[in-house]
Design an enzyme around this catalytic site. Sequence first.
Site, PDB file in Angstrom:
ATOM      1  N   LYS A 122      -7.513  -0.994  -7.655  1.00 33.56           N
ATOM      2  CA  LYS A 122      -8.921  -1.080  -7.233  1.00 33.56           C
ATOM      3  C   LYS A 122      -9.778  -0.895  -8.470  1.00 33.56           C
ATOM      4  O   LYS A 122      -9.362  -0.267  -9.436  1.00 33.56           O
ATOM      5  CB  LYS A 122      -9.238   0.047  -6.233  1.00 33.56           C
ATOM      6  CG  LYS A 122     -10.398  -0.283  -5.325  1.00 33.56           C
ATOM      7  CD  LYS A 122      -9.933  -1.007  -4.096  1.00 33.56           C
ATOM      8  CE  LYS A 122     -11.065  -1.505  -3.249  1.00 33.56           C
ATOM      9  NZ  LYS A 122     -10.607  -1.952  -1.916  1.00 33.56           N
ATOM     10  N   ASP A 162     -15.109  -6.476  -2.685  1.00 27.55           N
ATOM     11  CA  ASP A 162     -15.214  -5.274  -1.851  1.00 27.55           C
ATOM     12  C   ASP A 162     -16.730  -5.077  -1.678  1.00 27.55           C
ATOM     13  O   ASP A 162     -17.494  -6.043  -1.875  1.00 27.55           O
ATOM     14  CB  ASP A 162     -14.539  -4.069  -2.540  1.00 27.55           C
ATOM     15  CG  ASP A 162     -14.256  -2.925  -1.567  1.00 27.55           C
ATOM     16  OD1 ASP A 162     -13.259  -2.998  -0.838  1.00 27.55           O
ATOM     17  OD2 ASP A 162     -15.051  -1.964  -1.499  1.00 27.55           O
TER      18      ASP A 162
HETATM   19  N1  GLU Z   1     -11.368  -5.054  -0.734  1.00 25.38           N
HETATM   20  C1  GLU Z   1     -10.469  -5.497   0.296  1.00 25.38           C
HETATM   21  C2  GLU Z   1      -9.630  -4.338   0.790  1.00 25.38           C
HETATM   22  O1  GLU Z   1     -10.103  -3.232   0.829  1.00 25.38           O
HETATM   23  C3  GLU Z   1      -9.687  -6.727  -0.089  1.00 25.38           C
HETATM   24  C4  GLU Z   1      -8.835  -6.597  -1.297  1.00 25.38           C
HETATM   25  C5  GLU Z   1      -8.175  -7.906  -1.758  1.00 25.38           C
HETATM   26  O2  GLU Z   1      -8.331  -8.927  -1.090  1.00 25.38           O
HETATM   27  O3  GLU Z   1      -7.514  -7.840  -2.786  1.00 25.38           O
HETATM   28  O4  GLU Z   1      -8.513  -4.476   1.218  1.00 25.38           O
END
Ligand code: GLU
Length: 449
Positions: A122, A162
């Site tokens: 992340k 996100d």
């Molecule tokens: N931000 C999204 C999550 O919390 C998607 C992450 C992604 O597609 O890599 O899962």
Amino acid sequence: MNSIIDYIKIRDPNEKEFHQAVFEVVESIKPVIAKNPIYTSQKILERMIEPERTIQFRVPWIDDQGEIQINRGYRIQMNSAIGPYKGGLRFHPSVNLSILKFLAFEQVFKNALTTLPMGGGKGGSDFDPKGKSDREVMRFCQSFMSELYRHIGADTDVPAGDIGVGAREIGYLFGMYKKLNNEFTGVFTGKGLKWGGSLIRPEATGYGNVYFASEMLNTKKETLEDKTCLVSGSGNVAQFTIEKIIELKGKVITVSDSSGYIYDPEGINKEKLQFIKELKNVKRGRISEYATKYPNATFTQKKENETYNPLWDHKADCAFPSATQNEINEQDALNLIKNKVQLVSEGANMPSTPEAVKIFLDNNLLYGPGKAANAGGVSVSGLEMSQNSMRLSWDKNEVDRRLKDIMKNIHKTCLDASKQYGYSNNYVAGANIAGFTKVADAMIDQGLV
Ligand code: GLU
């Protein structure tokens, strides 16, 4: 086990969101650790709570007034045991190491549940895109990428969106990556449809959450038809949650943003949802405008130091928190129970505090934790990576069918894992146990790295 909790409290004393995410997992997997001493001797948990790599960097950019601004950029590469690091970027003023570590930690388990080969990561910045011009956002994204590009790659680390990072930001970030690396690869997911994106990716988190909720209801031989639903948030996740609930003949009566919430007793229909999409995705306006346009609805402004969120205090059958972490506290959970809500399915990451989760479980609610219920987004990201690798694109029905199958599978995996370790239909325990064992076993296979 308790020593792990003391250990992270001493080591990272200020990371309260990270502690919260780790405590939940530690609690759930106690029976797994007791039965499998190899996890203790191999110090799997101790290894899992330490990111494989943490990158922090300066992001300088120039605003429209010609003034220099400096933000912080981050990428947490948490775990790569089952695939390249994978997870979104969040741009929000609240972003700090604790929030990103909790999100990266949850992502490891979530991605493991999808059955696709993705590790967890992340990243993001304390940059606030709200109120910024497109040019400012572009300059910021380019500066951000001028450092991040050296740490990511289609087989190394694949970021996505996100909170605060949508199609516009991904476009600017991807463009800069392509220029700096002189290569067009699937290094991002959530890309535009015309340049490598997947159909259904924008819909995936919201649709997936409703598919998961339908699976939970199905265990009681019920459906969403005629169910009154509370939804928080008004971004991508909330919009497509509402869209799918309408399609399945449920009724959504709330929606919100950081300024407050809308209560629409008549329900949000397709036309009103279209208004929300344009308001939020194109005009980038405030949700209060909904009540101006549809006067039967009321807008309640968010107050400072609120002890509970009045959005959760309406009579309803189901709740879909789709805004942000810790948006449902103990009082909100008690209000949901009082108002006869029977299902909570989390579109956001960790939207319920531990006290709220305990209340849901003690009252036998159908409770789908985010790392299972909102895994549809990253699942379709995984499908976007597959399509990019094969250099082809699947049609809408194909991607939606795969998304549905994945959500069904996650639901079953959670129930099976929960039963196997003596919990009764506990999706929290099930998600944590299934995610943990998959990653732990891969780590053992690969040795001490
Ligand atoms: N931000 C999204 C999550 O919390 C998607 C992450 C992604 O597609 O890599 O899962």
